[in-house]
Design a protein around this motif. Structure first.
Motif, PDB file in Angstrom:
ATOM      1  N   ASP A 199     -30.253 -51.411  28.303  1.00 20.87           N
ATOM      2  CA  ASP A 199     -29.741 -50.395  29.233  1.00 20.87           C
ATOM      3  C   ASP A 199     -29.970 -48.964  28.747  1.00 20.87           C
ATOM      4  O   ASP A 199     -29.675 -48.642  27.613  1.00 20.87           O
ATOM      5  CB  ASP A 199     -28.233 -50.553  29.408  1.00 20.87           C
ATOM      6  CG  ASP A 199     -27.921 -51.872  30.071  1.00 20.87           C
ATOM      7  OD1 ASP A 199     -26.865 -52.428  29.758  1.00 20.87           O
ATOM      8  OD2 ASP A 199     -28.756 -52.330  30.878  1.00 20.87           O
ATOM      9  N   VAL A 200     -30.425 -48.137  29.593  1.00 20.22           N
ATOM     10  CA  VAL A 200     -30.545 -46.723  29.289  1.00 20.22           C
ATOM     11  C   VAL A 200     -29.393 -45.998  29.989  1.00 20.22           C
ATOM     12  O   VAL A 200     -29.261 -46.097  31.204  1.00 20.22           O
ATOM     13  CB  VAL A 200     -31.887 -46.165  29.780  1.00 20.22           C
ATOM     14  CG1 VAL A 200     -31.938 -44.658  29.568  1.00 20.22           C
ATOM     15  CG2 VAL A 200     -33.018 -46.853  29.064  1.00 20.22           C
ATOM     16  N   PRO A 201     -28.560 -45.286  29.224  1.00 14.68           N
ATOM     17  CA  PRO A 201     -27.486 -44.568  29.900  1.00 14.68           C
ATOM     18  C   PRO A 201     -28.072 -43.459  30.775  1.00 14.68           C
ATOM     19  O   PRO A 201     -28.923 -42.705  30.329  1.00 14.68           O
ATOM     20  CB  PRO A 201     -26.661 -43.982  28.761  1.00 14.68           C
ATOM     21  CG  PRO A 201     -27.432 -44.187  27.516  1.00 14.68           C
ATOM     22  CD  PRO A 201     -28.570 -45.112  27.787  1.00 14.68           C
ATOM     23  N   ARG A 257     -23.809 -38.958  31.797  1.00 17.80           N
ATOM     24  CA  ARG A 257     -22.981 -38.571  30.655  1.00 17.80           C
ATOM     25  C   ARG A 257     -21.527 -38.957  30.913  1.00 17.80           C
ATOM     26  O   ARG A 257     -20.995 -38.707  31.990  1.00 17.80           O
ATOM     27  CB  ARG A 257     -23.090 -37.056  30.435  1.00 17.80           C
ATOM     28  CG  ARG A 257     -24.430 -36.673  29.839  1.00 17.80           C
ATOM     29  CD  ARG A 257     -24.654 -35.176  29.843  1.00 17.80           C
ATOM     30  NE  ARG A 257     -23.665 -34.449  29.053  1.00 17.80           N
ATOM     31  CZ  ARG A 257     -23.791 -33.157  28.750  1.00 17.80           C
ATOM     32  NH1 ARG A 257     -24.843 -32.462  29.158  1.00 17.80           N
ATOM     33  NH2 ARG A 257     -22.870 -32.556  28.039  1.00 17.80           N
ATOM     34  N   ILE A 258     -20.919 -39.563  29.922  1.00 14.08           N
ATOM     35  CA  ILE A 258     -19.488 -39.870  30.017  1.00 14.08           C
ATOM     36  C   ILE A 258     -18.765 -38.849  29.147  1.00 14.08           C
ATOM     37  O   ILE A 258     -18.760 -38.947  27.927  1.00 14.08           O
ATOM     38  CB  ILE A 258     -19.184 -41.305  29.543  1.00 14.08           C
ATOM     39  CG1 ILE A 258     -19.971 -42.299  30.387  1.00 14.08           C
ATOM     40  CG2 ILE A 258     -17.688 -41.584  29.623  1.00 14.08           C
ATOM     41  CD1 ILE A 258     -19.876 -43.724  29.875  1.00 14.08           C
ATOM     42  N   THR A 259     -18.207 -37.835  29.789  1.00 11.70           N
ATOM     43  CA  THR A 259     -17.562 -36.770  29.013  1.00 11.70           C
ATOM     44  C   THR A 259     -16.158 -37.208  28.607  1.00 11.70           C
ATOM     45  O   THR A 259     -15.686 -38.275  28.992  1.00 11.70           O
ATOM     46  CB  THR A 259     -17.448 -35.469  29.833  1.00 11.70           C
ATOM     47  OG1 THR A 259     -16.459 -35.668  30.834  1.00 11.70           O
ATOM     48  CG2 THR A 259     -18.778 -35.110  30.481  1.00 11.70           C
ATOM     49  N   ASP A 286     -12.261 -40.125  32.719  1.00 14.10           N
ATOM     50  CA  ASP A 286     -11.243 -40.893  33.443  1.00 14.10           C
ATOM     51  C   ASP A 286     -10.135 -40.029  34.016  1.00 14.10           C
ATOM     52  O   ASP A 286      -9.112 -40.530  34.451  1.00 14.10           O
ATOM     53  CB  ASP A 286     -10.590 -41.914  32.484  1.00 14.10           C
ATOM     54  CG  ASP A 286     -11.611 -42.876  31.927  1.00 14.10           C
ATOM     55  OD1 ASP A 286     -12.627 -43.095  32.608  1.00 14.10           O
ATOM     56  OD2 ASP A 286     -11.388 -43.364  30.800  1.00 14.10           O
ATOM     57  N   GLU A 295     -27.192 -28.791  33.422  1.00 11.95           N
ATOM     58  CA  GLU A 295     -27.511 -29.962  32.611  1.00 11.95           C
ATOM     59  C   GLU A 295     -29.009 -30.281  32.608  1.00 11.95           C
ATOM     60  O   GLU A 295     -29.591 -30.623  31.580  1.00 11.95           O
ATOM     61  CB  GLU A 295     -26.709 -31.158  33.143  1.00 11.95           C
ATOM     62  CG  GLU A 295     -26.878 -32.398  32.309  1.00 11.95           C
ATOM     63  CD  GLU A 295     -26.139 -33.601  32.901  1.00 11.95           C
ATOM     64  OE1 GLU A 295     -25.585 -33.479  34.007  1.00 11.95           O
ATOM     65  OE2 GLU A 295     -26.144 -34.654  32.252  1.00 11.95           O
ATOM     66  N   SER A 301     -25.150 -29.504  23.504  1.00  9.75           N
ATOM     67  CA  SER A 301     -24.795 -29.856  24.886  1.00  9.75           C
ATOM     68  C   SER A 301     -23.590 -30.784  24.956  1.00  9.75           C
ATOM     69  O   SER A 301     -22.734 -30.653  25.829  1.00  9.75           O
ATOM     70  CB  SER A 301     -25.980 -30.547  25.561  1.00  9.75           C
ATOM     71  OG  SER A 301     -27.084 -29.688  25.605  1.00  9.75           O
ATOM     72  N   HIS A 302     -23.546 -31.732  24.033  1.00  3.83           N
ATOM     73  CA  HIS A 302     -22.490 -32.743  24.090  1.00  3.83           C
ATOM     74  C   HIS A 302     -21.315 -32.426  23.168  1.00  3.83           C
ATOM     75  O   HIS A 302     -20.341 -33.151  23.159  1.00  3.83           O
ATOM     76  CB  HIS A 302     -23.056 -34.119  23.713  1.00  3.83           C
ATOM     77  CG  HIS A 302     -24.040 -34.650  24.713  1.00  3.83           C
ATOM     78  ND1 HIS A 302     -23.890 -35.874  25.325  1.00  3.83           N
ATOM     79  CD2 HIS A 302     -25.180 -34.126  25.212  1.00  3.83           C
ATOM     80  CE1 HIS A 302     -24.912 -36.088  26.148  1.00  3.83           C
ATOM     81  NE2 HIS A 302     -25.724 -35.029  26.095  1.00  3.83           N
ATOM     82  N   ARG A 303     -21.453 -31.365  22.377  1.00  7.66           N
ATOM     83  CA  ARG A 303     -20.385 -31.037  21.424  1.00  7.66           C
ATOM     84  C   ARG A 303     -19.150 -30.535  22.149  1.00  7.66           C
ATOM     85  O   ARG A 303     -18.019 -30.785  21.748  1.00  7.66           O
ATOM     86  CB  ARG A 303     -20.871 -29.961  20.445  1.00  7.66           C
ATOM     87  CG  ARG A 303     -19.862 -29.628  19.376  1.00  7.66           C
ATOM     88  CD  ARG A 303     -20.290 -28.440  18.538  1.00  7.66           C
ATOM     89  NE  ARG A 303     -20.233 -27.179  19.285  1.00  7.66           N
ATOM     90  CZ  ARG A 303     -20.449 -25.986  18.739  1.00  7.66           C
ATOM     91  NH1 ARG A 303     -20.773 -25.901  17.451  1.00  7.66           N
ATOM     92  NH2 ARG A 303     -20.382 -24.884  19.460  1.00  7.66           N
ATOM     93  N   ARG A 328     -15.450 -31.515  22.048  1.00  4.47           N
ATOM     94  CA  ARG A 328     -15.244 -32.704  22.871  1.00  4.47           C
ATOM     95  C   ARG A 328     -13.918 -33.405  22.599  1.00  4.47           C
ATOM     96  O   ARG A 328     -13.144 -33.672  23.521  1.00  4.47           O
ATOM     97  CB  ARG A 328     -16.402 -33.669  22.596  1.00  4.47           C
ATOM     98  CG  ARG A 328     -16.539 -34.795  23.561  1.00  4.47           C
ATOM     99  CD  ARG A 328     -17.699 -35.681  23.138  1.00  4.47           C
ATOM    100  NE  ARG A 328     -18.053 -36.607  24.194  1.00  4.47           N
ATOM    101  CZ  ARG A 328     -17.368 -37.709  24.455  1.00  4.47           C
ATOM    102  NH1 ARG A 328     -16.300 -38.012  23.753  1.00  4.47           N
ATOM    103  NH2 ARG A 328     -17.765 -38.505  25.445  1.00  4.47           N
TER     104      ARG A 328
END
Lengths: 100, 1002, 189
Positions: C3-5, C8-10, C14, C85, C110-112, C171
């Motif tokens: 699977d390739v994500p 993005r799940i930040t 939820d 993004e 970007s994800h930090r 994050r």
């Protein structure tokens, strides 16, 4: 909570800053030849004055820059702040300013 | 229900809103606008509590926050219960439940009162110090609990506080504290400038003393109307914020003032969304202190009986709350102000038996008014005692002779004694601001002298009492604040005051009497039960400084901080020592001005918001798998992953075995990560770490050791070279911020010429460690564009590539001693990649493991953990990392310190392994080590255990330890004395498994 | 390949931010973004303009804007560039090539961080529950940005409009920061 004048950002609340020990203490290193006593002094001996104290601060939760400050250990108030690398301010003149 | 002492008309209560409340289980009526005190007084209740030490019956002394006697517990249930509230400032609401304190079995019959009758003469000042000296061990176990039980305040609530509390920072150009006439005038003057003005008052409504002033007139208006108009005027202005029920409790540097706003306590059914209290951290450009003054009691014998109260308090109860404090009053005074109280109370229907004025010849206008009103005035007269069990019944009045001695007393029947020794300016906040007080001989008071902050005082708090002068003073202070804040004051406004004659008078110290000084009690500090006799005893026993007298007698040390007592105490000490007051000094005014709840100080910082809880991208996966977590700093890390029925030991055993035999999966995202980038990156790394970096090839990694300047190990981690000018540095989880700050420090202050910059990337990357002989097979299907063979991608290498299609930094590293990879992917993809790795590992039985198994596996290999094996005093050589020091490097942080002679002592503590004689025995981490089996006290400790586990791989216990001269002891036995016996262990090399490192390339 | 994500799940994946308090103060997750830390000396701000379309701000605590990109001044040699993004790769490459000639550091974060927007008439009041700065328009005007404190977390605060702020934090501090603001606006629910 004191207001500390960051030489870059201007006056900001103390909670954004971190104390960094006495200022203008030379590193016990480099290519120079130092005897053991001098090394020990530079590592461990501090002036701990009653009155004006030169110290390092960092605007840790701001611009991130270290700077130097002169603080009166009696009143706890800062007398002045200046950028790292700038020369030590003239204490006599500061004291005169303070008296005024 | 009717309240017999409620006046038929008047007051600021809302008679259209009747309320009901209970005190000690009995129901009473009241009205909206009442306080607990005013409603009880209206019902004729004056017995409010038992005193701290002697359990004497006490009533209301004051009508404000200075109340020392009438302390109550308020709250219908324990989750909303607050002890030690002062009844005069508890606002009434329907259904309020209050109880008295410090009495057993009941308020009117209290067994502890024996302290007063029988033991009173045996509890002098310094009693505790003198009596409970010996034996020392009795203090904690016997004396203190008994004393605490017998003398005390309210009870703590049993349940957690269910209310909300918030805190908020607020900035204002001008803060006005207090809204009596001075504060209102200052606020009106400041508001016109357009600057931001914050005005606060501790009471439910603005106005201060004007709220119980029925005789003055300001600009032709009643004081009440003047207040209403002024408040309306202020409320209209958008630059003005008004806060009632808000106490300024602390003045800290640079004009940061703590305010506490009581938001819901006065509401019967408060909206739970509202905070009960809101703490304002106000940063004010300029401050106007208009905190008023506090009336002083007169220190005469039995001045503490219920029904004896301050004159102006009685006036306030009658005028403001329409509560008649008694039927027949004796007034004892040394100040004109009490005459106004007498006149107002007479108008309210209280019979004034007489006014006994200490002064020989009082001349104020109010004195004349009282006489004109037919009130009997006796000058040169004092009260020398009172009678009555639970309420005053008689006051004894005596005349002073020419020498100031009291003659024979005459009894006067009464149910109320009003007293006034003059006024004390409320200089608490000024003093907290570190302003210097000045003794004003004419006023007989300390007043603000030299300021330390940008503030000014106005009105009563600097000894200005005449209403016309107070209003002018407030206006001037408001305008001064505006100018100091670089604003433009508007046109100055004057006030026309009539009906408010100037007053004078005042007295400090003990009132003369003809009673036996050894037996009578004339109270100075009502809350701590300190009498004039106690203070005199303290000076007889050699106390000279007021600070010593205070601690010896406890005067001024109660929660009221001596608001009504400090000046009288000073007067008595001054008199005893024949020393003028300013030479005796003044005790420090400390925050808070009045007690503040713990809830307000905690604010939102409780429960989940107590501290940030940091979670990794794969956290929820671990939760779903049933992991147990341990806190590591603010992080939550998976500790172990128990299967059904497994305890920690079994789970960790299984996890370690999986790493050794197949493959384990570990969340290493919390490791600190710093990207060091720039043309001088390698030069900088050479300085920050002991190792050599210049020649490290791109794509290769090295284990780096970081020292402090003093030569001791500070941090460690694997560092990969991503490009010539780019290093990916890892740090310990806990050390991440410290290491970055340390690097920034050196870069900015020692090596600013270097072209290199630092960026934290801890949270950019999720780190998925795959460790074990099958690791390569697990990740191979997911990795794009990297030859994973040992030849192409050896141990300690790094590649930028794609994993599961997302950009990744793939490290071949191992903290377990097995073949291992650490997959770094951008954090938001971490969960998906983690699951992909887990799925890919299924055929190999991939086993998620936690920090405990990680610790065991690394200990089997003898890898240290900085902060576990090291304690800030270990050199690299001490912990077996001497090899990591670049010997030929000209400089690195800590290099010179390492050359100090003491750093090479053979006797330094060195890292060794320990194997217990009995392989089942696991040593305690932290246990001390001795050289001799026969331990004689005091034993000479030669080291301590730093890590200790049961090793699943070796099937026995293993331990690491720091031992003096440890390496020379290898092969010998050492001993660990424990409570149940001495444990023998053999010293070995600190590496227990795969010494050759063959498995890294399995 | 497994699977390739694709998404993005930040840290806020939820979380629902909708609240009855929205009228007073609205809290929302900022769209996942491309983020870069740019560091370097005096030549860097102008040089970066080639890639960004505008120079990095050199005024203390000020944001420089252009299109959907912003560069926040964080220190005299430090900027946080935030862009849509989809520009993560292209803008990163463009910045790298533009800055190739001058000493600098360019790091993808970007994800930090996670981003929040806090807006509405009570926005500054709510932020002041944890932020010790004066957030009046005079002291903290539109366009001002700075690293500072929000309760027990470090944040970057940027005023985007009179009653709107963007807040960035690391994050793992996101949930704490969001929970803290959520608690602070309880009284408006």
């Amino acid at each position: 909570m004191l207001i500390i004048n960051c030489p870059i950002c201007g006056p900001r609340p103390e909670i954004e800053f971190r104390y960094g020990g006495e200022a203008h203490v030379a590193r016990p290193a480099g290519t120079e030849t130092l005897d053991d006593q001098t090394v020990a002094d530079r590592l461990y001996m501090r002036t701990n004055p009653k009155g004006l104290h030169f110290e390092r601060w960092r605007h840790a939760h701001g611009c991130g820059k270290y700077f130097n400050a002169v603080r009166d250990t009696v009143s706890d108030f800062f007398v002045t702040t200046y950028k790292a690398g700038e020369p030590k301010p003239d204490v006599a003149a500061l004291l005169k300013d303070q008296a005024r | 229900m009717s309240a017999p002492f409620r006046l038929p008309a008047g007051g600021r209560i809302d008679r259209s809103k009747p309320l009901s409340f209970s005190f000690d289980g009995k129901s009473y009526p009241g009205f909206a606008g009442d306080t607990l005190a005013s409603a009880l007084i209206a019902s004729g209740v004056h017995l409010m509590g038992r005193s701290f030490k002697y359990h004497r019956p006490r009533g209301f002394l004051t009508a404000g926050p200075d109340e020392p006697n009438a302390l109550v517990g308020v709250g219908a249930s324990d989750d909303r219960y607050t002890p030690n509230l002062r009844a005069p400032v508890v606002e009434l609401h329907d259904g309020l439940v209050a109880e008295s304190q410090n009495r057993w079995p009941s308020l009117s019959f209290d067994v502890g009162a024996i302290n007063d009758v029988l033991l009173g003469r045996f509890i002098p000042a310094g009693f505790y110090y003198k009596t409970f000296m010996w034996p020392k061990s009795f203090w904690k176990s016997v004396y203190e609990p008994k004393i605490r039980a017998a003398a005390g305040l309210g009870r703590p609530p049993k349940d957690p506080d269910s209310a909300r509390y918030t805190q908020v920072y607020h900035h204002t150009d001008i803060l006005v504290i207090g809204t009596g006439p001075a504060g209102l005038a200052a606020a009106l003057a400041a508001a016109k400038s357009g600057l931001r003005v914050l005005v606060c008052d501790e009471q439910p409504e603005f106005g201060g003393s004007l709220l119980h002033d029925l005789s003055s007139s300001i600009d032709g208006k009643t004081p009440a109307q003047f207040v209403a108009d002024a408040v309306a005027d202020l409320a209209r202005q958008p630059n003005v914020t008004l806060l009632t029920r808000t106490t300024a409790f602390g003045y800290t540097p640079h004009n940061m003032i703590g305010l506490i706003e009581r938001v819901t306590d006065h509401i019967a059914h408060a909206d739970p969304k509202l905070p009960r209290e809101r703490m304002w951290h106000v940063r004010a450009g300029e401050v106007v202190l208009a905190t008023g003054a506090i009336e002083r009691p007169l220190v005469f014998p039995e001045n503490d009986r219920p029904g004896v109260m301050l004159a102006d308090a009685a006036r306030a109860y009658a005028n403001r709350w329409a509560a008649k404090p008694g039927s027949r009053a004796v007034v004892a005074t040394a100040d004109d102000g009490a005459y106004r109280a007498a006149l107002d109370l007479k108008a309210a229907g209280v019979e004034i038996a007489l006014i006994a004025d200490m002064r020989a010849n009082p001349t104020g206008a109010l004195v004349a008014q009282a006489r004109a009103a037919g009130i009997r005035v006796e000058t040169g007269s004092v009260v020398t005692g009172t009678r009555g069990r639970l309420r005053v019944k008689t006051a004894h009045v005596a005349r002073l002779d020419a020498n100031g001695n009291a003659g024979a007393p005459e009894p006067f029947a009464c149910d109320l004694v009003l007293m006034s020794g003059g006024w004390t300016p409320t200089v608490h906040l000024f003093s907290q601001s570190r302003g210097k007080l000045r003794w004003d001989e004419a006023l007989g008071a300390y007043v603000p002298g030299t300021s330390a902050e940008r503030e000014r005082s106005a009105g009563g708090c600097r000894g200005v009492y005449d209403l016309q002068a107070v209003l002018a003073d407030g206006t001037a202070a408001g305008e001064d604040a505006v100018r100091a804040a670089k604003g433009m004051p508007g046109p100055s406004r004057g006030f026309m005051v009539t009906g408010s004659p100037a007053t004078s008078g005042g007295y400090l110290g003990a009132v003369p009497h003809d009673r036996n000084p050894a037996t009578v009690k004339a109270f100075v500090d009502f809350q701590n039960d300190v009498t004039a006799k106690d203070l005199k005893l303290a000076t007889r026993e050699g106390m000279r400084s007021i600070e010593h007298v205070k601690r010896y007698t406890t005067t001024g040390m109660a929660t009221d901080q001596g608001k009504t007592s400090n000046m009288n105490a000073l007067g008595i000490v001054s008199d005893s020592l024949k020393t003028p007051i300013p030479q005796i000094g003044l005790t420090t005014f400390r925050m808070p001005y009045t007690p503040v709840t713990f809830g307000a100080f905690a604010g939102a910082s409780r429960g989940d918001l107590f501290d940030p809880v940091r979670r990794t991208p794969a956290h929820d996966w671990a939760v779903a798998e049933g992991a147990t977590f341990e806190p590591v700093g603010q992080w939550k890390r998976a500790w172990w992953f128990p299967k059904a029925g497994e305890d920690m030991h079994a789970a960790v055993d299984r996890e370690v075995k999986a790493i050794r035999t197949s493959v384990g999966l570990f969340d290493a995202s919390t490791l600190g990560k710093i990207e060091v980038v720039g043309p001088d990156a390698a030069k900088f790394m050479e300085l920050m770490y002991t190792n050599a970096w210049a020649k490290l090839g791109v794509g290769r990694c090295r284990y780096g050791v970081m020292l402090r300047e003093d030569g001791f190990v500070m941090d460690d981690g694997v560092i990969g070279r991503i490009a010539d000018d780019r290093f990916h540095v890892t740090t310990t989880t806990g050390g991440a911020p410290r290491v970055l700050a340390h690097m920034e420090d050196y870069l900015q202050t020692e090596f600013p010429h270097l072209d290199v910059w630092l960026t934290s990337i801890t949270e950019q990357w999720a780190v998925i460690a795959v460790q074990g002989p099958k690791a390569r097979e697990v990740i191979a299907p997911l990795v794009d564009g990297v030859d994973l063979s040992t030849a192409a991608f050896p141990h300690m290498s790094v590649r930028e590539c794609k994993v599961c299609g997302v950009p990744a930094r793939l490290f071949r590293v191992s903290f377990t001693g097995e073949l291992g990879f650490e997959i770094n992917v951008p954090a938001d993809y971490g969960r998906a990649v983690w699951e992909a790795v887990h799925a890919s590992g299924k055929p190999f039985g991939i086993t998620p493991y936690g920090t405990e198994a990680m610790h065991v596996a690394r200990a089997e290999k003898g890898y240290i953990i900085v902060g576990q094996e090291t304690d800030g005093t270990a050199t690299p050589d001490d912990v077996g990392l001497g090899w990591a020091i670049g010997k030929t490097k000209p400089d690195f942080v800590g290099k010179r310190a390492l050359a100090r002679p003491s750093m090479a002592n053979a006797d330094r503590k060195q890292l060794v392994g320990l194997l217990t004689k009995d392989p089942k025995t696991t040593l305690e981490e932290g246990a001390q080590i001795v050289a001799d089996a026969h331990v004689e006290m005091p034993a000479r400790m030669i080291g301590h255990v730093t890590s200790s586990y049961q090793s699943p791989t070796l099937g026995r216990s293993i331990a690491m330890a720091m031992v003096k001269g440890g390496r020379a002891r290898i092969g010998s036995s050492l001993f660990v004395p424990m409570p149940d016996g001495v444990i023998e262990a053999t010293v070995v090399e600190p590496i227990f498994y795969d010494k050759e490192g063959a498995r890294l390339d399995a | 390949m497994l699977d390739v994500p694709t998404r993005r799940i930040t840290a806020f994946a939820d979380r629902s931010f909708a609240s009855p308090a929205d009228k007073a103060v609205r809290i929302a997750e900022a769209s996942p973004a491309a983020r870069f830390v740019v560091r370097g000396r005096a030549a860097v701000p102008q040089t970066a303009a080639v890639a960004l379309g505008f120079p990095l701000a050199t005024d203390v605590c000020r944001a420089a804007l252009g299109g959907e990109r912003v560069a926040l001044w964080l220190g005299p040699d430090e900027w946080l560039v935030i862009a849509p993004e989809h520009e993560a790769e292209s803008l990163g490459a463009a910045l790298a090539s533009a800055l190739a000639g001058v000493p600098h550091a360019l790091v993808d974060v970007s994800h930090r961080n996670v981003g929040l927007t806090v807006s509405g008439p009570k926005a500054s009041y709510i932020l002041n529950h944890g932020c010790p700065l004066d957030l009046s328009l005079a002291a903290f005007p539109v366009g001002m940005c700075t690293r500072t404190i929000l309760a027990k977390a470090e944040v970057v605060l940027w005023r985007t409009a009179e009653d709107a702020f963007r807040l960035e934090c690391w994050r793992s501090f996101g949930p704490y920061v969001a929970d803290f603001l959520e608690e602070a606006r309880t009284e408006f629910k």
